[in-house]
Design a protein around this motif. Structure first.
Motif, PDB file in Angstrom:
ATOM      1  N   GLN A  54     -53.042 -27.296 -16.349  1.00 56.00           N
ATOM      2  CA  GLN A  54     -52.938 -27.024 -14.918  1.00 56.00           C
ATOM      3  C   GLN A  54     -54.172 -27.539 -14.178  1.00 56.00           C
ATOM      4  OE1 GLN A  54     -52.313 -22.856 -14.242  1.00 56.00           O
ATOM      5  NE2 GLN A  54     -50.535 -22.735 -15.604  1.00 56.00           N
ATOM      6  N   GLU A  55     -53.927 -28.098 -13.029  1.00 54.74           N
ATOM      7  CA  GLU A  55     -54.998 -28.442 -12.089  1.00 54.74           C
ATOM      8  C   GLU A  55     -54.588 -27.894 -10.728  1.00 54.74           C
ATOM      9  OE1 GLU A  55     -57.855 -32.115 -10.665  1.00 54.74           O
ATOM     10  OE2 GLU A  55     -55.953 -32.537 -11.674  1.00 54.74           O
ATOM     11  N   ILE A  56     -55.235 -26.818 -10.324  1.00 57.87           N
ATOM     12  CA  ILE A  56     -54.925 -26.150  -9.063  1.00 57.87           C
ATOM     13  C   ILE A  56     -55.954 -26.602  -8.035  1.00 57.87           C
ATOM     14  CG2 ILE A  56     -54.616 -23.939  -7.912  1.00 57.87           C
ATOM     15  CD1 ILE A  56     -53.892 -22.717 -10.582  1.00 57.87           C
ATOM     16  N   LEU A  57     -55.470 -27.254  -6.983  1.00 56.74           N
ATOM     17  CA  LEU A  57     -56.347 -27.819  -5.965  1.00 56.74           C
ATOM     18  C   LEU A  57     -56.227 -27.048  -4.664  1.00 56.74           C
ATOM     19  CD1 LEU A  57     -55.756 -31.673  -6.396  1.00 56.74           C
ATOM     20  CD2 LEU A  57     -57.565 -30.270  -7.387  1.00 56.74           C
ATOM     21  N   LEU A  58     -57.366 -26.875  -4.007  1.00 55.52           N
ATOM     22  CA  LEU A  58     -57.372 -26.363  -2.644  1.00 55.52           C
ATOM     23  C   LEU A  58     -57.008 -27.489  -1.678  1.00 55.52           C
ATOM     24  CD1 LEU A  58     -60.687 -24.294  -2.837  1.00 55.52           C
ATOM     25  CD2 LEU A  58     -58.365 -23.417  -3.028  1.00 55.52           C
ATOM     26  N   LYS A  59     -56.889 -27.155  -0.406  1.00 50.73           N
ATOM     27  CA  LYS A  59     -56.517 -28.171   0.578  1.00 50.73           C
ATOM     28  C   LYS A  59     -57.563 -29.264   0.706  1.00 50.73           C
ATOM     29  CE  LYS A  59     -53.462 -25.519   3.596  1.00 50.73           C
ATOM     30  NZ  LYS A  59     -53.214 -25.041   4.973  1.00 50.73           N
ATOM     31  N   VAL A  60     -58.815 -28.929   0.411  1.00 52.60           N
ATOM     32  CA  VAL A  60     -59.896 -29.912   0.534  1.00 52.60           C
ATOM     33  C   VAL A  60     -60.020 -30.776  -0.711  1.00 52.60           C
ATOM     34  CG1 VAL A  60     -61.203 -28.547   2.184  1.00 52.60           C
ATOM     35  CG2 VAL A  60     -61.553 -28.182  -0.259  1.00 52.60           C
ATOM     36  N   GLY A  61     -59.122 -30.613  -1.680  1.00 55.31           N
ATOM     37  CA  GLY A  61     -59.145 -31.444  -2.869  1.00 55.31           C
ATOM     38  C   GLY A  61     -60.076 -30.975  -3.963  1.00 55.31           C
ATOM     39  N   VAL A  62     -60.580 -29.749  -3.872  1.00 52.73           N
ATOM     40  CA  VAL A  62     -61.507 -29.202  -4.864  1.00 52.73           C
ATOM     41  C   VAL A  62     -60.737 -28.262  -5.788  1.00 52.73           C
ATOM     42  CG1 VAL A  62     -63.627 -27.888  -5.211  1.00 52.73           C
ATOM     43  CG2 VAL A  62     -63.401 -29.396  -3.233  1.00 52.73           C
ATOM     44  N   SER A  63     -61.002 -28.361  -7.077  1.00 55.41           N
ATOM     45  CA  SER A  63     -60.353 -27.475  -8.038  1.00 55.41           C
ATOM     46  C   SER A  63     -60.950 -26.073  -7.955  1.00 55.41           C
ATOM     47  CB  SER A  63     -60.519 -28.023  -9.457  1.00 55.41           C
ATOM     48  OG  SER A  63     -59.955 -29.308  -9.569  1.00 55.41           O
ATOM     49  N   LEU A  64     -60.176 -25.096  -8.400  1.00 51.71           N
ATOM     50  CA  LEU A  64     -60.665 -23.722  -8.416  1.00 51.71           C
ATOM     51  C   LEU A  64     -61.810 -23.591  -9.410  1.00 51.71           C
ATOM     52  CD1 LEU A  64     -57.365 -21.607  -8.314  1.00 51.71           C
ATOM     53  CD2 LEU A  64     -58.831 -22.304  -6.428  1.00 51.71           C
ATOM     54  N   ASP A  65     -62.837 -22.871  -8.998  1.00 52.57           N
ATOM     55  CA  ASP A  65     -63.998 -22.645  -9.856  1.00 52.57           C
ATOM     56  C   ASP A  65     -63.687 -21.487 -10.798  1.00 52.57           C
ATOM     57  OD1 ASP A  65     -66.424 -22.385 -11.053  1.00 52.57           O
ATOM     58  OD2 ASP A  65     -67.593 -22.243  -9.201  1.00 52.57           O
ATOM     59  N   PRO A  66     -63.640 -21.713 -12.116  1.00 50.02           N
ATOM     60  CA  PRO A  66     -63.301 -20.615 -13.038  1.00 50.02           C
ATOM     61  C   PRO A  66     -64.350 -19.520 -13.085  1.00 50.02           C
ATOM     62  CG  PRO A  66     -63.956 -22.576 -14.258  1.00 50.02           C
ATOM     63  CD  PRO A  66     -63.854 -22.981 -12.820  1.00 50.02           C
ATOM     64  N   ARG A  67     -65.564 -19.787 -12.576  1.00 44.82           N
ATOM     65  CA  ARG A  67     -66.611 -18.763 -12.583  1.00 44.82           C
ATOM     66  C   ARG A  67     -66.446 -17.761 -11.441  1.00 44.82           C
ATOM     67  NH1 ARG A  67     -71.404 -23.000 -12.353  1.00 44.82           N
ATOM     68  NH2 ARG A  67     -69.943 -23.713 -10.748  1.00 44.82           N
ATOM     69  N   LYS A  68     -65.634 -18.107 -10.451  1.00 48.58           N
ATOM     70  CA  LYS A  68     -65.417 -17.226  -9.307  1.00 48.58           C
ATOM     71  C   LYS A  68     -64.076 -16.515  -9.446  1.00 48.58           C
ATOM     72  CE  LYS A  68     -68.050 -20.161  -6.121  1.00 48.58           C
ATOM     73  NZ  LYS A  68     -67.996 -20.925  -4.846  1.00 48.58           N
ATOM     74  N   PRO A  69     -63.882 -15.405  -8.720  1.00 49.80           N
ATOM     75  CA  PRO A  69     -62.582 -14.716  -8.789  1.00 49.80           C
ATOM     76  C   PRO A  69     -61.480 -15.553  -8.174  1.00 49.80           C
ATOM     77  CG  PRO A  69     -64.002 -13.709  -7.132  1.00 49.80           C
ATOM     78  CD  PRO A  69     -64.862 -14.678  -7.881  1.00 49.80           C
ATOM     79  N   TRP A 125     -49.954 -18.040   7.394  1.00 48.93           N
ATOM     80  CA  TRP A 125     -49.688 -17.622   6.018  1.00 48.93           C
ATOM     81  C   TRP A 125     -49.846 -18.784   5.038  1.00 48.93           C
ATOM     82  CZ3 TRP A 125     -45.985 -19.621   2.814  1.00 48.93           C
ATOM     83  CH2 TRP A 125     -45.039 -20.460   3.397  1.00 48.93           C
ATOM     84  N   ASP A 126     -49.612 -20.033   5.508  1.00 50.48           N
ATOM     85  CA  ASP A 126     -49.727 -21.157   4.591  1.00 50.48           C
ATOM     86  C   ASP A 126     -51.173 -21.581   4.368  1.00 50.48           C
ATOM     87  OD1 ASP A 126     -50.084 -22.032   7.139  1.00 50.48           O
ATOM     88  OD2 ASP A 126     -49.004 -23.921   6.892  1.00 50.48           O
ATOM     89  N   SER A 127     -52.140 -20.885   5.017  1.00 56.34           N
ATOM     90  CA  SER A 127     -53.545 -21.199   4.762  1.00 56.34           C
ATOM     91  C   SER A 127     -53.969 -20.758   3.367  1.00 56.34           C
ATOM     92  CB  SER A 127     -54.437 -20.537   5.816  1.00 56.34           C
ATOM     93  OG  SER A 127     -54.278 -19.127   5.785  1.00 56.34           O
ATOM     94  N   ASN A 128     -53.181 -19.881   2.728  1.00 51.33           N
ATOM     95  CA  ASN A 128     -53.473 -19.430   1.368  1.00 51.33           C
ATOM     96  C   ASN A 128     -52.693 -20.231   0.327  1.00 51.33           C
ATOM     97  OD1 ASN A 128     -55.060 -17.474   2.549  1.00 51.33           O
ATOM     98  ND2 ASN A 128     -53.512 -15.870   2.410  1.00 51.33           N
ATOM     99  N   THR A 129     -52.263 -21.420   0.689  1.00 54.00           N
ATOM    100  CA  THR A 129     -51.468 -22.243  -0.216  1.00 54.00           C
ATOM    101  C   THR A 129     -52.377 -23.158  -1.030  1.00 54.00           C
ATOM    102  OG1 THR A 129     -49.639 -22.222   1.372  1.00 54.00           O
ATOM    103  CG2 THR A 129     -49.565 -23.881  -0.371  1.00 54.00           C
ATOM    104  N   VAL A 130     -52.159 -23.188  -2.338  1.00 57.72           N
ATOM    105  CA  VAL A 130     -52.842 -24.123  -3.231  1.00 57.72           C
ATOM    106  C   VAL A 130     -51.773 -24.971  -3.913  1.00 57.72           C
ATOM    107  CG1 VAL A 130     -54.860 -22.669  -3.600  1.00 57.72           C
ATOM    108  CG2 VAL A 130     -52.875 -22.400  -5.078  1.00 57.72           C
ATOM    109  N   PHE A 131     -52.209 -26.049  -4.561  1.00 53.73           N
ATOM    110  CA  PHE A 131     -51.272 -27.046  -5.073  1.00 53.73           C
ATOM    111  C   PHE A 131     -51.480 -27.220  -6.573  1.00 53.73           C
ATOM    112  CE2 PHE A 131     -52.549 -27.943  -0.738  1.00 53.73           C
ATOM    113  CZ  PHE A 131     -51.328 -27.886  -0.082  1.00 53.73           C
ATOM    114  N   LEU A 132     -50.367 -27.132  -7.290  1.00 58.25           N
ATOM    115  CA  LEU A 132     -50.384 -27.192  -8.750  1.00 58.25           C
ATOM    116  C   LEU A 132     -49.972 -28.586  -9.207  1.00 58.25           C
ATOM    117  CD1 LEU A 132     -50.510 -25.868 -11.588  1.00 58.25           C
ATOM    118  CD2 LEU A 132     -48.110 -25.203 -11.250  1.00 58.25           C
ATOM    119  N   PHE A 133     -50.831 -29.202 -10.034  1.00 53.53           N
ATOM    120  CA  PHE A 133     -50.547 -30.499 -10.643  1.00 53.53           C
ATOM    121  C   PHE A 133     -50.598 -30.348 -12.159  1.00 53.53           C
ATOM    122  CE2 PHE A 133     -52.126 -31.507  -6.461  1.00 53.53           C
ATOM    123  CZ  PHE A 133     -51.343 -32.576  -6.050  1.00 53.53           C
TER     124      PHE A 133
END
Length: 518
Positions: free
Chosen positions: A110-125, A137-145
């Motif tokens: 899985q590669e989960i990207l935010l709207k700015v193209g940055v992957s989720l940091d596993p060190r953060k919640p 409501w769509d501001s909380n949307t992330v994209f799964l590749f």
């Protein structure tokens, strides 16, 4: 819930009517709240009252619903939106496990990207992908590749029409009362708007992939520049070392037969020269630069592509047409015109054109997304090669510096040996030098031609000393006379001078008296 069907009868249901814009994470809690608040019995209405807060259960559930954080994960492979409620301390790994259970994409892929193209940091919640405050409501949307896929084939249609839309699409020319068409046309407008929103979500996912590609490209560019800088340094050091070692070998060859020689040192220098020649291949990174430049060109073309910009112009126009038709239908319904019928051909045309436009847009979108993913895959394959080349160049640089340091130590050692051999040789001692110097004695045959002339008499040392003493005495006498004259001149008074040439007027007398007093 109560709703009216096509025949005008009221139908009760325990579920919310479809379609709606609620995510699955909030549908069940909201249905439970509505069931408690819509109880017919006033005693049971709202649920049990809490003994401490004195609030009915429905308000506690409502507070929980309002404080709920939901993240929407758009699967770019299936164009489906998945919603997951997040707990305050949930980690990214836990979210990926839940996504794997629902989508089938393994957590490691899985590669989960935010709207700015940055992957989720596993060190953060996991709440890092949730926007605080009142946002869309769509501001909380992330994209799964899926990392294992570089080609997405679709789907090219995000959603299917509802049963009511199927009814009017099967027979669009049939005349029906405007009152019965109101709900079907409302769903038609919702369907057209949903098609446009689906395309916008997928376009945002494509844009996130493009931004991620640019992030990777920036990292590759930085490493490539560092590699070239280190390569230039290595080439300069190799050139300097080769010139030094060649000079040393030439000078060593010139003096090895009559001076100091060391076969071991000679072999070490020759081996260093061969090693330096082999390290020249390490400094050659032109092939990596060519691949990097080609990738840069591909990325620039992707940015310039018309598919890199949103293509919702046609869908926007069709959406406005559908809304305009629905407003006209509602106006006719308000007039209570009995017996007025209308066909759905125009609305069906808008639905079909919207579906066709969305299909064409999605084909172009996924084609462009495929190129983005292929370019990103190339960068991910090229980046480790650049890293390895950079590490190899740095290792070669340390090797060259080590060989240069060893060469300098050996040169100084040779110089030390040469100096010690010169000091210890018999020809270097003063006694041997005096003994070895030939003593020259004049002979009649070796006398110069000028010996026949009378010799020149040089002054003796005693005559020179007497003359110097005499000069000093004369200068001392002159200096003493000058001092005596200065003392006599200072003792002479100005009053003793002749002042007879001055007229004896009262002013002059006064001046003379003043001078006498002085």
């Amino acid at each position: 819930m109560a709703e009216e069907d096509e025949d005008g009868e009221v139908v009760f249901s325990t579920c919310l009517p479809q379609p709606h814009h609620l995510s699955r994470a909030v549908v069940e809690p909201l249905e439970k709240i509505l069931q408690l608040m819509l109880q017919w019995d006033p005693v049971k209405r709202g649920g049990v009252v809490h003994p401490n807060t004195k609030k009915p259960l429905c308000f506690e559930l409502l507070d929980q619903l309002l404080s709920l954080k939901v993240v929407h994960v758009l699967n770019m492979g299936t164009a489906r939106l998945h919603s997951f409620p997040l707990s305050p301390d949930e980690s990214v790994n836990s979210l990926q496990t839940r996504v794997e259970r629902e989508t089938g994409v393994a957590a490691r892929d899985q590669e989960i990207l935010l709207k700015v193209g940055v992957s989720l940091d596993p060190r953060k919640p996991a709440r890092q992908c949730v926007t605080e405050g009142l946002k869309d409501w769509d501001s909380n949307t992330v994209f799964l590749f899926d990392k294992t896929l570089t080609k997405y084939t679709g789907p090219f249609s995000t959603r299917q029409p509802s049963d009511k839309l199927h009814t009017i699409m099967m027979d669009p020319e049939s005349q029906k009362p405007v009152a019965s068409l109101k709900k079907a046309w409302g769903e038609a407008v919702n369907h057209v708007c949903s098609l446009r929103e689906d395309y916008c979500w997928l376009f945002q996912g494509q844009r996130a992939a493009m931004l991620s590609l640019l992030h990777y490209n920036t990292s590759l560019t930085c490493r490539n520049e560092a590699m070239f800088a280190e390569s230039d340094k290595l080439k300069s050091k190799l050139d300097f070392f080769k010139s030094c070692i060649q000079y040393d070998l030439e000078k060593y060859s010139d003096q090895m037969h009559c001076g100091i020689s060391s076969e071991k040192m000679l072999k070490a220098w020759q081996k260093s020269e061969l090693a330096a020649a082999a390290l020249e291949e390490v400094a050659e990174v032109g092939h990596l630069d060519e691949e990097t430049v080609a990738l840069h060109s591909e990325i620039v073309e992707l940015q310039r592509s018309p598919f890199a910009r949103s293509q919702t112009g046609g869908l926007d126009k069709l959406e406005e047409e559908a809304k305009s038709l629905f407003r006209q239908l509602k106006t006719q319904c308000r007039k209570n015109e009995s017996g007025v019928t209308k066909d759905s051909s125009e609305m069906v045309r808008i639905i079909e054109e919207s579906a066709q436009d969305e299909s064409n847009f999605l084909k172009d979108l996924y084609s462009h997304l495929e190129k983005i993913l292929i370019s990103r895959q190339k960068i991910m394959e090229l980046y480790p090669r650049v890293e390895r080349a950079l590490d190899t160049i740095r290792d070669a640089d340390r090797t060259v510096m080590s060989m240069q340091s060893r060469r300098q130590k050996e040169v100084w050692f040779l110089l030390k040996l040469a100096c010690s051999s010169i000091r210890n040789s018999p020809a270097a001692s003063p006694e041997s030098a005096s003994q070895s110097t030939p003593h020259w004695s004049p002979t009649p045959s070796s006398q110069p031609p000028s010996a026949a002339h009378p010799p020149v008499t040089l002054p003796s040392p005693s005559d020179s000393t007497a003359r110097l003493l005499q000069e000093n005495q004369s200068r001392l006498a002159r200096f003493s006379s000058l001092l005596q004259e200065a003392e006599d001149h200072q003792a002479h008074s100005i009053v003793e001078d002749d002042w007879s040439w001055i007229q004896h007027d009262p002013l002059c007398k006064k001046k003379q008296q003043t001078l006498q007093n002085v």
